[in-house]
Design an enzyme around this catalytic site. Structure first.
Site, mmCIF file in Angstrom:
data_model
loop_
_atom_site.group_PDB
_atom_site.id
_atom_site.type_symbol
_atom_site.label_atom_id
_atom_site.label_comp_id
_atom_site.label_asym_id
_atom_site.label_seq_id
_atom_site.Cartn_x
_atom_site.Cartn_y
_atom_site.Cartn_z
ATOM 1 N N SER A 86 0.741 -1.210 -0.044
ATOM 2 C CA SER A 86 0.003 -0.062 0.131
ATOM 3 C C SER A 86 0.841 1.297 0.176
ATOM 4 O O SER A 86 1.614 1.252 -0.792
ATOM 5 C CB SER A 86 -0.841 0.025 1.227
ATOM 6 O OG SER A 86 -1.839 0.925 1.014
ATOM 7 N N ASP A 126 -5.942 -3.353 -2.331
ATOM 8 C CA ASP A 126 -4.720 -3.206 -1.397
ATOM 9 C C ASP A 126 -3.975 -4.289 -0.976
ATOM 10 O O ASP A 126 -4.719 -5.205 -0.418
ATOM 11 C CB ASP A 126 -5.399 -2.348 -0.260
ATOM 12 C CG ASP A 126 -4.257 -1.620 0.533
ATOM 13 O OD1 ASP A 126 -3.339 -2.090 1.133
ATOM 14 O OD2 ASP A 126 -4.488 -0.317 0.678
#
Length: 281
Positions: free
Chosen positions: A42, A186
């Site tokens: 991320s 993510d």
């Protein structure tokens, strides 16, 4: 590969904090930005790609604190309580970690977000280079439909911008990223930092802007990953934001206004860290 830098998730505030902390370590004579392996999840995928771009820490830090050098961002209004409730409702009946990832993926696929190309342009602007670096870089994402984790690297045939965009696709906030006909979200859905991917390194620095608690069930949670690395003989240092850095990042790590205060707090924290390795200038 003797040193690995593992960079976890944490929004634009986390990007700034990690950049500042690394700059602070360098200020103190412990520059670890040249680690042979970079693992990015991320926000950490952005920092890892930036470190691999060839820009030095001073330039990367300036890109966080100087309004004239900051990349354009889309402001995301995020109600953490509402977000947690929506995700919690979706995964409430899920059992295994893969089931949870599938449930989160369904939330991401159904969410109303900005268009995918608009979000991709943000990632393009963040990265000084769109070419995979020569050193090892692992970027983690999750297949939104199957729940399967994927690790992108320079040999995967996936453009760096797409890999970073996928890893940064916060479910329910940003659009899943299309790569090869699949949609990805993510990498933090698998683990907050995916530190197990640093296996084989002798020294590992793990930065977790959002703290050590895993947001979702994981087959290899952070605590176990760190224990396994140490059991294999690696020296591991785990760093989360101190009190001042937590305050600087604030309640919405996706708010671009957090960049300067988070970077400055991270740099101050980095100058105080005791790290048993790193290049001495």
């Amino acid at each position: 590969m003797t040193e690995a830098l593992v960079l976890g998730g944490g929004g634009v505030g986390g990007i700034a904090w990690m950049t500042g902390l690394l700059a602070g370590l360098a200020d103190a004579g412990r520059d670890v930005s040249g680690a042979g392996l970079l693992v990015g999840t991320s926000a950490g995928s952005t920092v890892a790609a930036q470190l691999g771009s060839g820009l030095d820490l001073a330039e990367l830090y300036t890109r966080q604190v100087d309004p004239g050098a900051q990349a354009a961002e889309i402001t995301a209004e995020m109600d953490l309580e509402k977000f947690a409730a929506e995700i919690g409702a979706a995964v409430g009946s899920a059992g295994s970690a893969p089931d949870v990832r599938c449930a989160v993926g369904r939330v991401a696929l159904a969410a109303r977000t900005v268009p995918e190309q608009e979000r991709r342009a943000v990632i393009e602007a963040r990265l000084p280079s769109h070419t995979w670096p020569e050193r090892a870089l692992k970027i983690v994402a999750v297949d939104a439909e199957s729940g399967a984790p994927v690790v992108f690297d320079g040999a995967s045939g996936v453009p760096l911008v797409d890999a970073v965009a996928a890893s940064c696709a916060v479910p329910g906030v940003w659009p899943p990223v299309t790569i090869g006909g699949r949609r990805y979200v993510d990498g933090g859905v698998r683990s907050v930092a995916n530190a197990d991917l640093a296996a084989g390194a002798e020294r590992v620095l793990v930065l977790v802007p959002m703290g050590e608690v895993e947001p979702f069930p994981s087959e290899v949670p952070l605590e176990r990953a760190v224990a396994d690395l140490r059991a294999a003989g690696a020296e591991v240092v785990l760093v989360a934001p101190d009190e001042a850095s937590v305050a600087a990042i604030g309640d919405n790590a996706l708010d671009p206004a957090t960049r300067r205060p988070a970077a400055e707090a991270g740099r101050a924290q980095g100058r105080t860290l005791v790290l048993p390795w790193g290049r001495r200038d």
